[in-house]
Write an enzyme that holds these catalytic residues in place. Structure first.
Site, PDB file in Angstrom:
ATOM      1  N   CYS A   1       2.100  -2.112  15.683  1.00 55.56           N
ATOM      2  CA  CYS A   1       2.041  -1.837  14.244  1.00 55.56           C
ATOM      3  C   CYS A   1       1.347  -2.966  13.487  1.00 55.56           C
ATOM      4  CB  CYS A   1       3.460  -1.640  13.713  1.00 55.56           C
ATOM      5  SG  CYS A   1       3.548  -1.495  11.923  1.00 55.56           S
TER       6      CYS A   1
ATOM      7  N   CYS B   1       7.254  -4.602  15.632  1.00 53.05           N
ATOM      8  CA  CYS B   1       6.817  -3.679  16.685  1.00 53.05           C
ATOM      9  C   CYS B   1       5.379  -4.064  17.064  1.00 53.05           C
ATOM     10  CB  CYS B   1       6.869  -2.241  16.194  1.00 53.05           C
ATOM     11  SG  CYS B   1       8.492  -1.796  15.550  1.00 53.05           S
TER      12      CYS B   1
ATOM     13  N   ASN C   1      -2.961   4.808  16.487  1.00 53.70           N
ATOM     14  CA  ASN C   1      -4.155   4.420  15.730  1.00 53.70           C
ATOM     15  C   ASN C   1      -4.564   3.019  16.155  1.00 53.70           C
ATOM     16  OD1 ASN C   1      -4.660   6.703  13.917  1.00 53.70           O
ATOM     17  ND2 ASN C   1      -2.614   6.221  13.171  1.00 53.70           N
TER      18      ASN C   1
ATOM     19  N   SER D   1      11.824   6.235  14.607  1.00 58.30           N
ATOM     20  CA  SER D   1      10.704   5.881  15.475  1.00 58.30           C
ATOM     21  C   SER D   1      11.267   5.540  16.853  1.00 58.30           C
ATOM     22  CB  SER D   1       9.955   4.675  14.893  1.00 58.30           C
ATOM     23  OG  SER D   1       9.527   4.984  13.580  1.00 58.30           O
TER      24      SER D   1
ATOM     25  N   ASN E   1       9.512   6.314  20.056  1.00 55.52           N
ATOM     26  CA  ASN E   1       8.299   5.712  20.632  1.00 55.52           C
ATOM     27  C   ASN E   1       8.294   5.430  22.132  1.00 55.52           C
ATOM     28  OD1 ASN E   1       7.198   5.836  18.112  1.00 55.52           O
ATOM     29  ND2 ASN E   1       7.648   3.721  17.578  1.00 55.52           N
TER      30      ASN E   1
ATOM     31  N   CYS F   1       6.751  -6.735   7.249  1.00 52.60           N
ATOM     32  CA  CYS F   1       7.880  -6.235   8.034  1.00 52.60           C
ATOM     33  C   CYS F   1       8.237  -7.240   9.115  1.00 52.60           C
ATOM     34  CB  CYS F   1       7.554  -4.893   8.674  1.00 52.60           C
ATOM     35  SG  CYS F   1       8.993  -4.164   9.504  1.00 52.60           S
TER      36      CYS F   1
ATOM     37  N   GLU G   1       0.818  -1.208   0.000  1.00 51.42           N
ATOM     38  CA  GLU G   1       0.000   0.000   0.000  1.00 51.42           C
ATOM     39  C   GLU G   1       0.853   1.259   0.000  1.00 51.42           C
ATOM     40  OE1 GLU G   1      -3.989  -1.577   2.225  1.00 51.42           O
ATOM     41  OE2 GLU G   1      -2.314  -1.025   3.475  1.00 51.42           O
TER      42      GLU G   1
ATOM     43  N   CYS H   1       0.085   6.083   7.868  1.00 53.23           N
ATOM     44  CA  CYS H   1       1.407   5.572   7.524  1.00 53.23           C
ATOM     45  C   CYS H   1       1.900   4.657   8.622  1.00 53.23           C
ATOM     46  CB  CYS H   1       2.393   6.725   7.417  1.00 53.23           C
ATOM     47  SG  CYS H   1       2.383   7.496   5.827  1.00 53.23           S
TER      48      CYS H   1
ATOM     49  N   CYS I   1       3.440   8.580   0.488  1.00 55.07           N
ATOM     50  CA  CYS I   1       4.040   7.657   1.463  1.00 55.07           C
ATOM     51  C   CYS I   1       4.229   6.305   0.782  1.00 55.07           C
ATOM     52  CB  CYS I   1       3.099   7.555   2.661  1.00 55.07           C
ATOM     53  SG  CYS I   1       3.611   6.338   3.866  1.00 55.07           S
TER      54      CYS I   1
ATOM     55  N   GLY J   1       6.981  -1.742   5.926  1.00 50.79           N
ATOM     56  CA  GLY J   1       8.359  -2.224   5.876  1.00 50.79           C
ATOM     57  C   GLY J   1       9.384  -1.314   6.506  1.00 50.79           C
ATOM     58  N   GLU J   2      10.582  -1.872   6.660  1.00 54.88           N
ATOM     59  CA  GLU J   2      11.705  -1.162   7.271  1.00 54.88           C
ATOM     60  C   GLU J   2      12.706  -0.840   6.150  1.00 54.88           C
ATOM     61  OE1 GLU J   2      12.873   0.356  10.125  1.00 54.88           O
ATOM     62  OE2 GLU J   2      14.491   0.648   8.711  1.00 54.88           O
TER      63      GLU J   2
ATOM     64  N   SER K   1      12.077   6.804   7.110  1.00 60.16           N
ATOM     65  CA  SER K   1      11.753   6.547   8.513  1.00 60.16           C
ATOM     66  C   SER K   1      12.226   5.141   8.891  1.00 60.16           C
ATOM     67  CB  SER K   1      10.235   6.657   8.709  1.00 60.16           C
ATOM     68  OG  SER K   1       9.881   6.260  10.007  1.00 60.16           O
TER      69      SER K   1
END
Ligand code: SAH
Ligand code: SF4
Length: 373
Positions: A120, A117, A289, A213, A215, A113, A93, A334, A106, A162-163, A190
């Site tokens: 996520c 995390c 989210n 990130s 966090n 991934c 996406e 995102c 984005c 993904g990373e 990111s």
């Protein structure tokens, strides 16, 4: 035999490859421009290139871009999520986010991934595979064409699935093509904090903006929600950020997902301010989210709690923006994209749909405060 996608070749290799087939050299440069500046998806579109040359190229190569499966209806702020299908059936996406005269796209860097995390959705669905340069550039060009956005009005953020720093070589090949039409200042990568990747980025001559990130304000809590912290400790990550070369006027972005009762207290804001001291940084606070697939205890803080956290950061000399999610009609935040789920069984899909709360859409950033550190 499957054809080589010319978008997968880094610029120098493309030049060599085209040089062997296309002559004179100015024609090869025209082909490169059709690709890297105009982003065409077929040789036929190259109207100033002789037919025979186009046919010769088409025998050996392709310019295929990912196929758009669906686009969501634009949310109230105009943002739209694109679901793409790749040649092997994987789904990814991307998000289109118009923001006044700055449009952001984005992009996903992996299908899935492996970092895992716990907050996520992409991480929840697990590892996928690296995207090729053609697949990353394809997301960009497809959306750019559809929306007819001039390059000078565009920002690109690698904050989708993904990373990116675990797909380093393909990321760099992609950036090298994007730099053809936009400044590195308009591109942000990111990362969850892959320290060797940050060191490698630091060595590049042209560097994108870096977003990290973080966090959580301390190692223990970060490890709870980002298990990768045990491999790349927070202290070493902060050292890598301190060492990251920044040109004048550039900052590192510190992303901070706000989870109610976990990392959103005033004391946490003070600890975060302390943690990032000495780094030329701005914080991007991202209210969590919620999603039915994520742990039940994870909740988005109330607006009052978010404001209190942000105010405390500001009082401690930190520049901060809040990523407010506007529309509630598409699920396109995102970093919580879920392309893979759609490939799963219908039953899983229906279950997720039934229990998933209406989620947020695009993310527009509200400047909360400024004040240089
Ligand atoms: N893998 C990279 C880039 C993709 S994630 C990274 O982790 O930085 C992009 C951003 O979305 C990250 O800052 C991540 O912390 C955030 N994110 C992930 N899940 C989220 C959620 N459920 N709510 C809010 N932000 C989330
Ligand atoms: Fe991967 Fe980023 Fe999600 Fe972590 S937040 S699981 S690194 S996509």
């Amino acid at each position: 035999m499957s054809l080589i996608n010319l978008y997968d070749l880094p610029p120098a290799e493309l030049e060599r490859t085209l040089g062997a087939i296309v002559s004179p050299p100015f024609r090869a440069r025209q082909v490169e421009e059709w690709m890297h500046v105009r982003g065409v998806d077929s040789f036929d579109a190259m109207s100033n290139i002789p037919k025979e040359t186009r046919a010769k190229l088409a025998e050996q190569f392709t310019l295929a871009q990912p196929e758009v499966l669906t686009r969501t209806v634009p949310a109230s702020d105009g943002s739209q999520k694109y679901l793409f299908q790749l040649q092997d059936g994987q789904r990814i996406e991307s998000v289109y986010m118009p923001m006044g005269d700055r449009t952001s796209i984005c992009l996903s860097s992996q299908a899935g991934c492996a970092v895992g995390c716990t907050f996520c959705v992409t991480g929840f669905f697990g590892a996928g595979r690296n995207l090729t340069p053609a697949e990353m550039l394809g997301q960009f060009f497809v959306i750019q064409h559809e929306k007819q956005i001039p390059a000078e009005h565009m920002n690109v953020v690698f904050m989708g699935m993904g990373e990116p720093l675990l797909n380093f070589d393909n990321l760099i090949a992609t950036l090298d093509v994007l730099y053809r039409s936009m400044s590195p200042r308009r591109i942000t990568v990111s990362t969850s904090g892959i320290i060797p990747g940050i060191h490698d980025l630091a060595k590049l001559e042209r560097r994108p903006n870096l977003a990290i990130s973080i966090n959580a304000p301390d190692r223990k809590r970060r490890e709870e929600i980002m298990p990768i912290t045990s491999k790349y400790p927070l202290e070493e990550l902060m050292d890598a950020l301190r060492a990251f070369p920044l040109e004048k006027g550039r900052d590192v972005t510190i992303e901070y997902v706000l989870l109610a009762g976990f990392n959103d207290s005033s004391a946490d804001a003070v600890a975060l301010a302390k943690l990032i001291r000495g780094i030329h940084a701005k914080v991007n606070a991202i209210p969590f989210n919620e999603d039915a697939n994520l742990p039940k205890w994870m909740k988005r803080p109330s607006d009052r709690e978010i404001d209190r956290f942000v105010d405390t950061l500001v009082r401690n000399g930190v520049r901060v923006t809040v990523r407010r999610s506007k529309g509630r009609d598409i699920a396109a935040a995102c970093g919580q994209l879920r392309g893979k789920e759609i490939a799963k069984s219908r039953a899983t899909r229906e279950r997720a749909k039934a229990s998933s709360p209406a989620r947020t859409a695009s993310e527009s950033e509200t400047e909360a405060a400024s004040g240089r550190r």
